[in-house]
Every structure is written in C-alpha cells, then in structure tokens.
Design an enzyme around this catalytic site. Sequence first.
Site, PDB file in Angstrom:
ATOM      1  N   SER A 163      -7.916  22.419  32.275  1.00  0.00           N
ATOM      2  CA  SER A 163      -7.537  23.313  31.189  1.00  0.00           C
ATOM      3  C   SER A 163      -8.748  23.974  30.563  1.00  0.00           C
ATOM      4  O   SER A 163      -8.660  24.561  29.509  1.00  0.00           O
ATOM      5  CB  SER A 163      -6.781  22.517  30.119  1.00  0.00           C
ATOM      6  OG  SER A 163      -7.581  21.454  29.660  1.00  0.00           O
ATOM      7  N   SER A 214       5.601  51.492  20.473  1.00  0.00           N
ATOM      8  CA  SER A 214       6.272  50.744  19.417  1.00  0.00           C
ATOM      9  C   SER A 214       7.377  49.911  20.013  1.00  0.00           C
ATOM     10  O   SER A 214       7.872  50.188  21.098  1.00  0.00           O
ATOM     11  CB  SER A 214       6.850  51.697  18.366  1.00  0.00           C
ATOM     12  OG  SER A 214       7.782  52.563  18.969  1.00  0.00           O
ATOM     13  N   SER A 225      -8.002  30.219  33.798  1.00  0.00           N
ATOM     14  CA  SER A 225      -8.116  29.789  35.181  1.00  0.00           C
ATOM     15  C   SER A 225      -9.558  29.603  35.607  1.00  0.00           C
ATOM     16  O   SER A 225      -9.841  29.374  36.771  1.00  0.00           O
ATOM     17  CB  SER A 225      -7.439  30.804  36.103  1.00  0.00           C
ATOM     18  OG  SER A 225      -8.057  32.043  36.026  1.00  0.00           O
ATOM     19  N   SER A 228       0.163  29.127  27.339  1.00  0.00           N
ATOM     20  CA  SER A 228      -0.470  27.991  27.984  1.00  0.00           C
ATOM     21  C   SER A 228      -0.165  26.717  27.180  1.00  0.00           C
ATOM     22  O   SER A 228       1.000  26.384  26.994  1.00  0.00           O
ATOM     23  CB  SER A 228      -1.968  28.239  28.151  1.00  0.00           C
ATOM     24  OG  SER A 228      -2.536  27.347  29.088  1.00  0.00           O
ATOM     25  N   SER A 229      -1.166  26.035  26.646  1.00  0.00           N
ATOM     26  CA  SER A 229      -0.881  24.844  25.849  1.00  0.00           C
ATOM     27  C   SER A 229      -0.039  25.195  24.626  1.00  0.00           C
ATOM     28  O   SER A 229       0.802  24.412  24.177  1.00  0.00           O
ATOM     29  CB  SER A 229      -2.190  24.186  25.392  1.00  0.00           C
ATOM     30  OG  SER A 229      -1.937  22.987  24.691  1.00  0.00           O
TER      31      SER A 229
END
Length: 441
Positions: A404, A371, A397, A148-149
């Site tokens: 945000s 792994s 969301s 996201s940011s």
Amino acid sequence: MNQFQRHILGLASLSSALLAVLPARGASLQKVNQSEWGTDGLPSYVNMYIYVPDRLATRPPIVVAPHHCQGTGPGTFGEMSSLVSIADTSGFIMVFPEATGQNCWDAGSTRSLNHGGGGDTGAIVQMVKYTLAKYSGDAGRVYSVGGSSGGIMTEALLGVYPDVFMAGVSLMGVPCGCWAEGYNDVTGTGSTAQWSGPCGSGNVTKTGQQWGDLVRSYYPGYTGHRPRLQHWHGTADTILSYKNMAEDVKQWTNVLGLRDTPEGTDTPKPGTTRQFWKSSCGYTVYEAFSMDGVGHAVPFDGPAVAAYFGLDRAGGQDPETAACPGAVPGGGDAGGAGGGAGGDAGGAGGAGGAAGTGGAGGPVEHGSGGSAGSGGAIDAGSGGAIGQDASSGAFGSTGGEGSSSGCSFTLDNGARDAGARAGLLLAALGLLLGRTKRRRR
C-alpha cells in the site's frame, strides 16, 4: 470619458474578474482536539480535521472523507478541493479523519467490524456524533467518500453503521468484511500494516448470502434502512484487484435486498460500463462502474460526488428520501440534530441516493469547467485523478502488488486552472496600473 477614467474602469473590471476566480472563503481546515470530540476507548492515533464553511445550510449535511493509505487529513482536504468548493456554496460540513502514523485504515479487526465496538470505524462515527451535536447537523444526511483505503473504510462504515450513513462512494474499495481475511492487525507505517493480502489480491470469494450475512452480523438485530452505494473499479487494478468488484456486487445486492441481475447496463462513456439496481420504489440504490484498462487510478470528481449525495445545491432532502416518500424510514437509534455528542447518530431522514433523479440517467461528465449533471456516473475530463503516484495524480501503485505504499493523488486541474487564471489577471492588473501611473506623470 478621458483616458484616466477608462483606465479606472478597466481596473474595476479586472478586479471583478479576479475576485471571481480567487477563493472567497474565510473558512479553513481545522484540527479538533481529541479531548473535544472524544476518543475514550477509541484508537489514540485517530485524529479529526473539520471544514466548516462560512455559510452553513440549515441543519447542514456531513460528508466524511477518509484518506488513502499513508494519507493525511490535510492532504485529503487538498485532494478533494473540488468538493470542498461545493461545500462553500451548498453549506455542508466535511470531516477529514486521519489515522496518524499508520499505513492504512483498520477495516479488518473485530473491533472495527462491530457496531459500537470501537476501532477506526467507531472513531469516525464519534466524529460524526460530535459534528451533528455541535453544528445541529442533519443526521439523515451523513455520507462517506474515499478511494483505495478510504474506499475500503467507506464500505466498512456503511456496513457496520447503517444507522449513521445514508450513502457512500467507494473508489477502488472492497466488500465490507473482506479486509478481515488475513488481516495484519498491527499498528505502524510498515507496508503490510493494516493490510489484507488475500482480499487485496482478490482471492476472497463468497456467495451473496454469505456476504450479506457477514454484514448483518456486524449489527445484529438491525432492520432499518441500508445506505446506497456507488462503487468504481478499474479492470487493470493490481493493488486492490478488480476481482473484488464481482464480490462487491454479490454483497450489496444481497444486503439491499436486490435481485442478482442488474436492472440494466449501459456505457456512460467509452471504456466505462455501469451496472445498476433499483429499489422497490424505482430508485437506483446500487451502481457498479467498471473502467476498462484502468489501474489503481479511478478519477475523483467532486461535482459528481456532490450530485450523487444531492449536495450540489443548498437545502432539500436526501435525493432518495425525496424520490421515495414513505419508502425510506427514519434512522435507527437516532440522536438527531440536537443530540449529544455521546448519543447514537441515526437519522430522521432516509438513506443515501443514486446520482441524478433515480433511474438509469446518463453520467455526470466534466471537462475542465464542466458542471454536474443529473445522471449516475462519475466521469472526469481534465479533473484530478486518484491514481498511481504524485506525478500522475493517482493512488498507490508505486509500491507494487500487495503493498500500500506510495498512495497519493493530486489536486484536480480545475483548481490549478483557476490559479493560473488568477495569476494572469494579477499580471494584467499590474501592467494596467503601471500604464496608468506613467500616463498621469
């Protein structure tokens, strides 16, 4: 062997198993005072947290992990616990920057989108310089990962400071410079602070040449190696629109000098489509993963991120550098491992590399105990997700379109499973001790 001896043997076995599932590290996340790492001329709200494992690799690599909107350094440390655990065994350092008291990272102002211009990107780079100097780090192995940011910041760091970062993984990010469109350059925690409505909604479109020229304008005259990138996006993302994926492809194929069409397309697992591009030496340097029907909830998989950066084992070179000897030049105005904290941190090594051994290798897939493999995709089984809210383990969301707010994600299930196993072993150990005492009376 008498009954008491058998109980002692059982205690020893349980103790060994308990030690195997409990964290053995003594290292912990530490906040570094601003006066130490140096914020002169940089945003005063940016703070630095660092994780230095007990056993460092020789010339340790560095992974920067910027948080999502409304995140924190310590929060991201917990959210990326699966990657932190690998740092303990491989010996790389993790830096967790924090935009304290802000809504999101500044990846849209002129100061941030200008090499040496300061801003949030400049502050994070200063943290890298400090870490390289203090711990004799490998300036050719500096990476960034975020969602996201944090993904937006990762792409900004790679675009503005290609001489510092070797590779990045962007989960739900946007093209470098896209965030400048309609950017709300104010400080604070308001839902629109440090936000770009046009970019977030996917309404910023350019040609590949325009996107490439924009990135090149942030560091005029730079002709060195450009870091590789892996970008993940869900097709149903309404917070940072999936339409940004097409723009991202146009930008990075132009910046990296790749052709418009991908080298190939595959489906590493049902619902996930990968497009990949190779450099002139045949190494995969850009990958775009589309996750069908996934919203702002792309999973985070620490083992796969480590494999992509070549950090799933201690020592060695950056994987792209190793695969393309002579094709990956050294860094630009390099500070190197022994450079001062104020010197530019370029690098002696190459730039980032695709997961695995460089071709169209299969995905890195994990179940609850999986792994890292040698392929290119980051696919999580029961691992923690970067998703929609704290309960589902997801990025933001809950705040609605164009907002945000509510950005968070949870620890992976692997960490929780380890805790559960430790609890069961402790309970069993207690029962056995009790039975031993009773028999001895």
